[in-house]
Design a protein around this motif. Structure first.
Motif, PDB file in Angstrom:
ATOM      1  N   GLU A  53      -0.245 -44.696  19.101  1.00 44.28           N
ATOM      2  CA  GLU A  53      -0.036 -45.240  17.763  1.00 44.28           C
ATOM      3  C   GLU A  53      -1.168 -44.796  16.839  1.00 44.28           C
ATOM      4  O   GLU A  53      -2.245 -44.382  17.277  1.00 44.28           O
ATOM      5  N   THR A  54      -0.944 -44.891  15.529  1.00 39.55           N
ATOM      6  CA  THR A  54      -1.948 -44.514  14.544  1.00 39.55           C
ATOM      7  C   THR A  54      -2.698 -45.753  14.069  1.00 39.55           C
ATOM      8  O   THR A  54      -2.317 -46.887  14.357  1.00 39.55           O
ATOM      9  N   GLU A  55      -3.761 -45.519  13.285  1.00 40.95           N
ATOM     10  CA  GLU A  55      -4.537 -46.642  12.763  1.00 40.95           C
ATOM     11  C   GLU A  55      -3.728 -47.430  11.737  1.00 40.95           C
ATOM     12  O   GLU A  55      -3.913 -48.624  11.566  1.00 40.95           O
ATOM     13  N   GLU A  56      -2.803 -46.741  10.998  1.00 42.65           N
ATOM     14  CA  GLU A  56      -2.028 -47.412   9.968  1.00 42.65           C
ATOM     15  C   GLU A  56      -0.914 -48.262  10.557  1.00 42.65           C
ATOM     16  O   GLU A  56      -0.472 -49.229   9.948  1.00 42.65           O
ATOM     17  N   GLN A  57      -0.450 -47.916  11.731  1.00 46.28           N
ATOM     18  CA  GLN A  57       0.652 -48.632  12.348  1.00 46.28           C
ATOM     19  C   GLN A  57       0.205 -49.293  13.645  1.00 46.28           C
ATOM     20  O   GLN A  57      -0.313 -48.614  14.533  1.00 46.28           O
ATOM     21  N   LYS A  58       0.402 -50.571  13.733  1.00 42.49           N
ATOM     22  CA  LYS A  58       0.029 -51.317  14.929  1.00 42.49           C
ATOM     23  C   LYS A  58       1.280 -51.824  15.641  1.00 42.49           C
ATOM     24  O   LYS A  58       2.289 -52.134  15.013  1.00 42.49           O
ATOM     25  N   GLY A  59       1.176 -51.917  16.943  1.00 38.05           N
ATOM     26  CA  GLY A  59       2.302 -52.398  17.714  1.00 38.05           C
ATOM     27  C   GLY A  59       2.400 -53.912  17.733  1.00 38.05           C
ATOM     28  O   GLY A  59       1.608 -54.625  17.110  1.00 38.05           O
ATOM     29  N   VAL A  60       3.395 -54.407  18.475  1.00 39.50           N
ATOM     30  CA  VAL A  60       3.668 -55.838  18.563  1.00 39.50           C
ATOM     31  C   VAL A  60       3.608 -56.270  20.022  1.00 39.50           C
ATOM     32  O   VAL A  60       4.170 -55.611  20.902  1.00 39.50           O
ATOM     33  N   PHE A  61       2.910 -57.382  20.269  1.00 36.42           N
ATOM     34  CA  PHE A  61       2.904 -57.991  21.594  1.00 36.42           C
ATOM     35  C   PHE A  61       3.968 -59.086  21.629  1.00 36.42           C
ATOM     36  O   PHE A  61       4.313 -59.678  20.598  1.00 36.42           O
ATOM     37  N   ARG A  62       4.457 -59.368  22.831  1.00 34.63           N
ATOM     38  CA  ARG A  62       5.424 -60.449  22.975  1.00 34.63           C
ATOM     39  C   ARG A  62       5.218 -61.144  24.325  1.00 34.63           C
ATOM     40  O   ARG A  62       4.791 -60.523  25.299  1.00 34.63           O
ATOM     41  N   ALA A  63       5.552 -62.421  24.349  1.00 32.54           N
ATOM     42  CA  ALA A  63       5.474 -63.218  25.571  1.00 32.54           C
ATOM     43  C   ALA A  63       6.669 -64.154  25.590  1.00 32.54           C
ATOM     44  O   ALA A  63       7.037 -64.730  24.556  1.00 32.54           O
ATOM     45  N   GLY A  64       7.289 -64.289  26.766  1.00 31.69           N
ATOM     46  CA  GLY A  64       8.466 -65.126  26.804  1.00 31.69           C
ATOM     47  C   GLY A  64       8.922 -65.472  28.210  1.00 31.69           C
ATOM     48  O   GLY A  64       8.208 -65.257  29.186  1.00 31.69           O
ATOM     49  N   PHE A  65      10.130 -66.003  28.286  1.00 35.66           N
ATOM     50  CA  PHE A  65      10.706 -66.397  29.570  1.00 35.66           C
ATOM     51  C   PHE A  65      12.189 -66.058  29.562  1.00 35.66           C
ATOM     52  O   PHE A  65      12.786 -65.790  28.508  1.00 35.66           O
ATOM     53  N   ASP A  66      12.791 -66.068  30.736  1.00 38.82           N
ATOM     54  CA  ASP A  66      14.217 -65.788  30.822  1.00 38.82           C
ATOM     55  C   ASP A  66      14.862 -66.636  31.911  1.00 38.82           C
ATOM     56  O   ASP A  66      14.196 -67.138  32.815  1.00 38.82           O
ATOM     57  N   GLY A 118      12.249 -66.460  34.994  1.00 38.68           N
ATOM     58  CA  GLY A 118      11.136 -65.516  34.974  1.00 38.68           C
ATOM     59  C   GLY A 118      10.242 -65.665  33.754  1.00 38.68           C
ATOM     60  O   GLY A 118      10.617 -66.273  32.748  1.00 38.68           O
ATOM     61  N   LEU A 119       9.054 -65.087  33.853  1.00 44.84           N
ATOM     62  CA  LEU A 119       8.084 -65.022  32.764  1.00 44.84           C
ATOM     63  C   LEU A 119       7.730 -63.564  32.526  1.00 44.84           C
ATOM     64  O   LEU A 119       7.697 -62.760  33.467  1.00 44.84           O
ATOM     65  N   LYS A 120       7.434 -63.206  31.265  1.00 43.81           N
ATOM     66  CA  LYS A 120       7.124 -61.816  30.972  1.00 43.81           C
ATOM     67  C   LYS A 120       6.242 -61.698  29.742  1.00 43.81           C
ATOM     68  O   LYS A 120       6.241 -62.563  28.862  1.00 43.81           O
ATOM     69  N   VAL A 121       5.459 -60.618  29.711  1.00 40.17           N
ATOM     70  CA  VAL A 121       4.669 -60.246  28.543  1.00 40.17           C
ATOM     71  C   VAL A 121       4.933 -58.760  28.292  1.00 40.17           C
ATOM     72  O   VAL A 121       5.215 -57.998  29.225  1.00 40.17           O
ATOM     73  N   GLY A 122       4.840 -58.349  27.042  1.00 33.44           N
ATOM     74  CA  GLY A 122       5.136 -56.963  26.737  1.00 33.44           C
ATOM     75  C   GLY A 122       4.422 -56.480  25.500  1.00 33.44           C
ATOM     76  O   GLY A 122       3.854 -57.260  24.730  1.00 33.44           O
ATOM     77  N   TYR A 123       4.443 -55.181  25.340  1.00 26.40           N
ATOM     78  CA  TYR A 123       3.868 -54.535  24.155  1.00 26.40           C
ATOM     79  C   TYR A 123       4.847 -53.482  23.670  1.00 26.40           C
ATOM     80  O   TYR A 123       5.424 -52.736  24.473  1.00 26.40           O
ATOM     81  N   GLU A 124       5.027 -53.433  22.355  1.00 20.55           N
ATOM     82  CA  GLU A 124       5.953 -52.476  21.745  1.00 20.55           C
ATOM     83  C   GLU A 124       5.247 -51.727  20.623  1.00 20.55           C
ATOM     84  O   GLU A 124       4.743 -52.339  19.677  1.00 20.55           O
ATOM     85  N   SER A 125       5.186 -50.404  20.729  1.00 24.82           N
ATOM     86  CA  SER A 125       4.515 -49.587  19.724  1.00 24.82           C
ATOM     87  C   SER A 125       5.462 -49.289  18.571  1.00 24.82           C
ATOM     88  O   SER A 125       6.682 -49.442  18.689  1.00 24.82           O
ATOM     89  N   PRO A 126       4.936 -48.826  17.436  1.00 23.65           N
ATOM     90  CA  PRO A 126       5.801 -48.505  16.289  1.00 23.65           C
ATOM     91  C   PRO A 126       6.813 -47.404  16.584  1.00 23.65           C
ATOM     92  O   PRO A 126       7.861 -47.338  15.942  1.00 23.65           O
ATOM     93  N   ASN A 127       6.510 -46.520  17.537  1.00 27.79           N
ATOM     94  CA  ASN A 127       7.443 -45.436  17.842  1.00 27.79           C
ATOM     95  C   ASN A 127       8.541 -45.842  18.829  1.00 27.79           C
ATOM     96  O   ASN A 127       9.332 -45.009  19.260  1.00 27.79           O
ATOM     97  N   GLY A 128       8.585 -47.124  19.191  1.00 27.00           N
ATOM     98  CA  GLY A 128       9.652 -47.630  20.046  1.00 27.00           C
ATOM     99  C   GLY A 128       9.305 -47.723  21.518  1.00 27.00           C
ATOM    100  O   GLY A 128       9.940 -48.459  22.267  1.00 27.00           O
ATOM    101  N   PHE A 129       8.293 -46.983  21.972  1.00 31.32           N
ATOM    102  CA  PHE A 129       7.895 -47.042  23.372  1.00 31.32           C
ATOM    103  C   PHE A 129       7.069 -48.295  23.629  1.00 31.32           C
ATOM    104  O   PHE A 129       6.385 -48.815  22.741  1.00 31.32           O
ATOM    105  N   GLY A 130       7.119 -48.797  24.856  1.00 29.07           N
ATOM    106  CA  GLY A 130       6.371 -49.998  25.186  1.00 29.07           C
ATOM    107  C   GLY A 130       6.245 -50.167  26.685  1.00 29.07           C
ATOM    108  O   GLY A 130       6.597 -49.284  27.477  1.00 29.07           O
TER     109      GLY A 130
END
Length: 199
Positions: free
Chosen positions: A30-43, A65-77
Motif C-alpha cells: 500500500e502507499t502512504e496516501e492509502q491505508k488499509g482496513v482492519f476487521r474483527a468478527g465472529f461467525d 468461529g472468531l476471526k481478524v483480518g486486514y484488507e489493503s486498498p488494492n483488494g488483497f488481504g
C-alpha cells in the motif's frame, strides 16, 4: 494409482503455497496516501463433516468461529481465524456397533482478495492453509457400557478455501460464507453468517 494421488495432492499444496504468498505480499503493498482496513468478527455456521470409514448419524454439525483480518486498498488481504465444530456423531462401517463422538476445530491463515462494489456489496475469495484437530471418543461396545470410551486425536495441515459475500459499510460488515477443507482424516463443507467490525 496411489502414487498419482500423492503427486496430485502435493502439486495442489504447492500451488496453494505460491498463490498464498503472492496474495499476502500484495496485501501489504500500500502507499502512504492509502491505508488499509482492519476487521474483527465472529461467525456461525452449519457444516457437513465426512470422516474416513465412518458413517454420519447426524447430518449437520454446528460451528462457531472468531476471526481478524486486514484488507489493503488494492483488494488483497489476509485473514486469521479459528472455528470449532460440535454435535458430530458417527458410526463405524468397519466395526459394527461402534459409535464415535467428534469435536473438530480449525485454525487458519488465508490470504484474501475482496471485490468491493459501489452499492456497498462485496465478494471475497480466500485461499490458504488450515491446521485442523479432531478430538473424538470411541465407544467400542455401546450396548455393554455407554460410558466406556477411548479418547483419540488426529491433526494435520491442509489447503483451505472459502468465499464470502454481503454488505460492507464504513465500520460494519455482514455477509454469508462458504468454506471447504479436504484432509486425509476428515472433509469439511459448510456455510453460515459472519459479522465483523471494521476499523
Amino acid at each position: 494409482m496411489e502414487e498419482f494421488k500423492i503427486t496430485s495432492k502435493n502439486g495442489f499444496r504447492a500451488l496453494v503455497v505460491v498463490l498464498s504468498g503472492i496474495m499476502t505480499v500484495s496485501a501489504f503493498a500500500e502507499t502512504e496516501e492509502q491505508k488499509g482496513v482492519f476487521r474483527a468478527g465472529f461467525d456461525f455456521s452449519l457444516a457437513s463433516l465426512e470422516v474416513n470409514e465412518l458413517e454420519p448419524s447426524d447430518e449437520i454439525a454446528i460451528a462457531w468461529g472468531l476471526k481478524v483480518g486486514y484488507e489493503s486498498p488494492n483488494g488483497f488481504g489476509v485473514e486469521l481465524g479459528s472455528r470449532k465444530y460440535v454435535n458430530a456423531n458417527f458410526f463405524s462401517t468397519l466395526i459394527p456397533g461402534t459409535d464415535v463422538t467428534l469435536e473438530h476445530s480449525i485454525l487458519y491463515v488465508l490470504p484474501t482478495y475482496t471485490w468491493a462494489y459501489s452499492n456497498n456489496t462485496f465478494l471475497r475469495a480466500k485461499l490458504g492453509f488450515g491446521r485442523w484437530a479432531s478430538d473424538y471418543a470411541v465407544n467400542i461396545d455401546p450396548e455393554r457400557n455407554s460410558n466406556d470410551r477411548e479418547n483419540r486425536t488426529e491433526t494435520g495441515i491442509d489447503p483451505y478455501l472459502g468465499i464470502e459475500g454481503g454488505f460492507q459499510f464504513k465500520h460494519v460488515e455482514l455477509g454469508l460464507f462458504y468454506d471447504y477443507q479436504s484432509a486425509d482424516f476428515v472433509e469439511v463443507k459448510g456455510g453460515g453468517i459472519a459479522l465483523s467490525y471494521r476499523f
